[in-house]
Design an enzyme around this catalytic site. Sequence first.
Site, short mmCIF file in Angstrom:
data_model
loop_
_atom_site.label_atom_id
_atom_site.label_comp_id
_atom_site.label_asym_id
_atom_site.label_seq_id
_atom_site.Cartn_x
_atom_site.Cartn_y
_atom_site.Cartn_z
CB SER A 130 -1.09 -0.20 1.37
OG SER A 130 -2.20 0.95 0.95
CG ASP A 134 -1.21 -1.38 -19.65
OD1 ASP A 134 -0.86 -2.40 -19.81
OD2 ASP A 134 -2.48 -0.99 -19.84
CG HIS A 169 -5.34 -2.36 0.43
ND1 HIS A 169 -4.51 -2.54 -0.42
CD2 HIS A 169 -5.28 -1.85 1.00
CE1 HIS A 169 -3.40 -1.16 -0.44
NE2 HIS A 169 -3.64 -1.21 0.93
#
Length: 267
Positions: free
Chosen positions: A86, A217, A235
């Site tokens: 995170s 990407d 998460h």
Amino acid sequence: MSLHVYRFGPQTGRAIVAVHGLKGYGGRWRVFAEEQLSDFQVIAPDLRGHGLSPGEPPWTLEQHAQDVLDVLDRHGLGQAPVLGHSLGATVAVYLARLAPERVDRLVLLDPGMALPGPLAERRARDALYVPTFDNPEEAVAERARFWPREAHRLVREEVANHLGCGSDRRWRWRYSVPAAVTAYSELARPAVTPPAHIPTLLAVAGRHDAANPSYPDACRRVLNRFAVVELDCGHHIHLERPVEAGRLIRDFLAEAASGPPVPDEAR
């Protein structure tokens, strides 16, 4: 200013630096380190404004990166792999950009990158609310409600080590509220990628929105050796899917620097 640091595993093991997420603390890595990275010496600092580390500003990503670089210096690590979750994963990227010669490779677990402005503002407002408890048992119940079932066995250790009692006799998690609010502004900044030469493994949680969907990407366009894995979880990847996350990390760290990149996977 020196960060408070936890160390897990054999002192003779290969060192890896593990950086926790927002409102967390370094000790949260203990069980994952001992069960999934048992051959490694895991060095896990409390970030500035978290746990037992000093809390004064600034709380920028650049300052967090400098603080972690200081940890590498204190522990005599000329170069080491860095694992982050995170906010900690975002800090790891900034560390790699600050001192690319010091980072051997990166493992990024659901990094917070380029959060949309409205989402960052909403989460910053939410962070202004600070839960308080009459006693630690209330905190146990609260954490069990919000953590995945797989992590419930860790709740009492979290409460024992990451909860403090204030002068008002109320119990609170050990993190700075101003630091947490500021973090959401920092995470709304444009995404940055690691330097091209640093091998990077990105693990994305399929059931959370911390990782910007365009980030894989962006990394592919820049990095020479890059792999992305999407896991069907929330998460807290290393808490919810520890065995799978541990295998991915061990395999990635075991690769020869000149070996082929890990193929993209989806689970």
